[in-house]
Design a protein around this motif. Structure first.
Motif, short mmCIF file in Angstrom:
data_model
loop_
_atom_site.label_atom_id
_atom_site.label_comp_id
_atom_site.label_asym_id
_atom_site.label_seq_id
_atom_site.Cartn_x
_atom_site.Cartn_y
_atom_site.Cartn_z
N GLY A 275 0.80 -1.23 0.00
CA GLY A 275 0.00 0.00 0.00
C GLY A 275 0.83 1.27 0.00
N PHE A 276 2.17 1.12 -0.02
CA PHE A 276 3.05 2.29 0.01
C PHE A 276 4.08 2.19 -1.11
CE2 PHE A 276 1.27 2.00 4.18
CZ PHE A 276 1.15 3.30 4.63
N GLU A 277 4.50 3.35 -1.60
CA GLU A 277 5.51 3.41 -2.65
C GLU A 277 6.79 4.00 -2.07
OE1 GLU A 277 3.72 5.76 -5.67
OE2 GLU A 277 2.35 4.17 -6.34
N LEU A 278 7.93 3.37 -2.40
CA LEU A 278 9.22 3.90 -1.97
C LEU A 278 9.51 5.19 -2.72
CD1 LEU A 278 11.88 3.60 -0.40
CD2 LEU A 278 12.74 2.20 -2.29
N GLU A 279 9.67 6.27 -1.96
CA GLU A 279 9.82 7.60 -2.58
C GLU A 279 11.27 8.06 -2.61
OE1 GLU A 279 7.81 11.51 -1.11
OE2 GLU A 279 6.44 10.50 -2.48
N SER A 280 12.03 7.72 -1.58
CA SER A 280 13.44 8.12 -1.55
C SER A 280 14.21 7.20 -0.60
CB SER A 280 13.60 9.58 -1.08
OG SER A 280 13.23 9.72 0.28
N GLU A 281 15.51 7.10 -0.82
CA GLU A 281 16.38 6.33 0.07
C GLU A 281 17.77 6.94 0.07
OE1 GLU A 281 16.94 2.22 -1.09
OE2 GLU A 281 16.31 2.68 -3.13
N GLU A 282 18.41 6.86 1.21
CA GLU A 282 19.74 7.43 1.37
C GLU A 282 20.48 6.67 2.46
OE1 GLU A 282 19.39 11.25 4.11
OE2 GLU A 282 17.74 11.20 2.64
N ASN A 283 21.80 6.78 2.45
CA ASN A 283 22.62 6.21 3.50
C ASN A 283 23.25 7.33 4.33
OD1 ASN A 283 22.16 3.69 2.26
ND2 ASN A 283 24.13 2.95 3.00
N LEU A 284 23.37 7.06 5.61
CA LEU A 284 24.05 7.97 6.53
C LEU A 284 25.13 7.16 7.23
CD1 LEU A 284 24.27 10.72 8.00
CD2 LEU A 284 22.56 9.88 9.61
N SER A 285 26.40 7.50 6.99
CA SER A 285 27.51 6.71 7.53
C SER A 285 28.57 7.63 8.11
CB SER A 285 28.14 5.85 6.43
OG SER A 285 27.17 5.07 5.77
N TYR A 286 29.10 7.26 9.26
CA TYR A 286 30.19 8.02 9.86
C TYR A 286 30.81 7.19 10.98
CZ TYR A 286 26.47 9.12 13.24
OH TYR A 286 25.44 9.04 14.14
N PRO A 287 32.10 7.43 11.30
CA PRO A 287 32.74 6.71 12.40
C PRO A 287 32.42 7.36 13.74
CG PRO A 287 34.33 8.14 11.34
CD PRO A 287 33.04 8.29 10.56
N MET A 288 32.28 6.55 14.76
CA MET A 288 32.11 7.04 16.12
C MET A 288 33.39 6.78 16.91
SD MET A 288 28.27 5.70 17.13
CE MET A 288 28.67 3.97 16.82
N HIS A 289 33.87 7.79 17.61
CA HIS A 289 35.06 7.64 18.44
C HIS A 289 34.59 7.53 19.90
CE1 HIS A 289 37.90 8.57 15.15
NE2 HIS A 289 36.87 9.27 14.69
N SER B 122 37.53 -1.84 29.32
CA SER B 122 38.83 -1.33 29.79
C SER B 122 39.55 -0.48 28.75
CB SER B 122 39.72 -2.50 30.20
OG SER B 122 40.10 -3.27 29.06
N ARG B 123 39.07 -0.47 27.53
CA ARG B 123 39.76 0.27 26.47
C ARG B 123 39.64 1.78 26.67
NH1 ARG B 123 39.33 -2.80 20.68
NH2 ARG B 123 39.39 -4.95 21.44
N GLU B 124 40.70 2.48 26.28
CA GLU B 124 40.67 3.94 26.34
C GLU B 124 39.87 4.51 25.17
OE1 GLU B 124 44.45 5.76 26.66
OE2 GLU B 124 45.01 4.71 28.50
N ALA B 125 39.90 3.81 24.04
CA ALA B 125 39.20 4.31 22.85
C ALA B 125 38.77 3.12 21.98
CB ALA B 125 40.09 5.25 22.05
N PHE B 126 37.67 3.33 21.26
CA PHE B 126 37.17 2.31 20.34
C PHE B 126 36.46 3.04 19.21
CE2 PHE B 126 33.94 -0.80 18.90
CZ PHE B 126 34.78 -1.86 18.60
N VAL B 127 36.90 2.79 17.97
CA VAL B 127 36.29 3.42 16.80
C VAL B 127 35.35 2.42 16.14
CG1 VAL B 127 36.68 4.51 14.56
CG2 VAL B 127 38.30 4.89 16.43
N CYS B 128 34.12 2.86 15.90
CA CYS B 128 33.12 1.97 15.33
C CYS B 128 32.28 2.73 14.30
CB CYS B 128 32.21 1.42 16.44
SG CYS B 128 31.14 0.07 15.93
N ASP B 129 32.02 2.07 13.17
CA ASP B 129 31.27 2.71 12.09
C ASP B 129 29.77 2.63 12.31
OD1 ASP B 129 33.59 3.28 10.71
OD2 ASP B 129 33.51 1.44 9.50
N THR B 130 29.08 3.72 11.98
CA THR B 130 27.63 3.67 11.80
C THR B 130 27.36 3.60 10.30
OG1 THR B 130 27.36 6.06 11.59
CG2 THR B 130 27.25 5.13 13.82
N ASP B 131 26.28 2.96 9.94
CA ASP B 131 25.90 2.87 8.53
C ASP B 131 24.39 2.61 8.49
OD1 ASP B 131 26.08 2.80 5.80
OD2 ASP B 131 27.04 0.83 5.67
N PHE B 132 23.62 3.68 8.30
CA PHE B 132 22.16 3.59 8.35
C PHE B 132 21.57 3.71 6.94
CE2 PHE B 132 23.43 5.87 12.29
CZ PHE B 132 22.99 4.96 13.23
#
Length: 268
Positions: free
Chosen positions: A206-220, A249-259
């Motif tokens: 009952g719905f039509e796909l009108e638009s799509e996009e990706n949002l990606s960035y690293p998180m520190h 216990s880690r001081e830093a961890f980099v992880c990607d987002t990808d929506f």
């Protein structure tokens, strides 16, 4: 617009902090300001939804605004795609209300937040007074036919026929799903072989796909924030105690987002 009775589907009217329908089914407004429209017979467990630990981890993580770019983009899409002077927006699976309150602030619309978890809704209602929060099932939406201008679904399931029933003509659905590399580094810690997420668009009847996009960035992230992120995900059930201790216990961890963000419009 008000709620619909989950038992007989008649309109509910609020009088003296009690929602009541013409068949005299009643639902009291909690002191925090939300209403529980989840009858016992509709529950699959005694306390459905995320547990307390997951709720607390989610709140701590989101309070650092690592997902602020996603939150902001969803609000922008609502403004771009709803044209009524007064829109009604539903956030399905709203959790503690991080996205929901921002929608209310940015769009100046009437915004509803729905989640199956009473603990989540209770905390959301305590914190955000600009949203109408309800405990209810996404499979049985407590809203009348054609009453919603937009529905936001961030990882949340819902029956397609319920979406079609409740969304007004020309109304929209905004969906957010994991794209290919979402949280890839976190999954690398848990699985020997990490598979990329499938990124195919959902077909919504009952719905039509009108638009799509990706949002990606690293998180520190700090180690404690990375631990909270893990606790928000289904991966937490597969993480060993040693892995959890190492991550914290880690001081830093980099992880990607990808929506993947998609807008669907109700077909005329």
């Amino acid at each position: 617009m008000s709620y619909q009775c989950p038992l007989c589907h008649q309109s509910l009217t609020l009088t003296d902090r009690t929602y009541r329908c013409s068949n005299n089914h009643s639902f009291d407004l909690a002191k925090e300001g939300y209403v529980n429209l989840m009858p016992v017979q509709h529950k699959r467990s005694k306390d459905p939804g995320d547990n307390k630990e997951m709720m607390q981890a989610r709140r701590r993580f989101l309070d650092h605004d690592y997902y602020a770019r996603l939150r902001n983009r969803i609000a922008e899409l609502c403004l771009e795609n709803t044209h009524q002077q007064t829109s009604t927006i539903l956030d399905i699976g709203c959790g503690e209300g991080y996205y929901t309150s921002h929608l209310a602030q940015e769009t100046q619309s009437t915004v509803f937040g729905l989640d199956i978890s009473k603990a989540m809704i209770k905390q959301a209602a305590k914190r955000y007074s600009d949203v109408n929060f309800t405990v209810a099932s996404s499979q049985r939406l407590p809203f009348s036919d054609n009453s919603l201008n937009a529905v936001v679904r961030i990882y949340a399931p819902c029956h397609h026929d319920e979406l079609y029933r409740t969304i007004a003509d020309n109304g929209i659905i905004i969906t957010v799903t994991p794209a290919a590399r979402h949280l890839f580094q976190l999954r690398e810690l848990i699985y020997e072989e990490v598979r990329l997420h499938h990124d195919e668009a959902e077909s919504i009847v009952g719905f039509e796909l009108e638009s799509e996009e990706n949002l990606s960035y690293p998180m520190h992230l700090s180690g404690s924030d990375a631990y909270d992120l893990l606790q928000m995900t289904p991966f937490a059930w597969k993480a060993s105690p040693g892995l959890v201790a190492d991550l914290k216990s880690r001081e830093a961890f980099v992880c990607d987002t990808d929506f993947s963000i998609r807008v669907y419009r109700k077909a005329r």
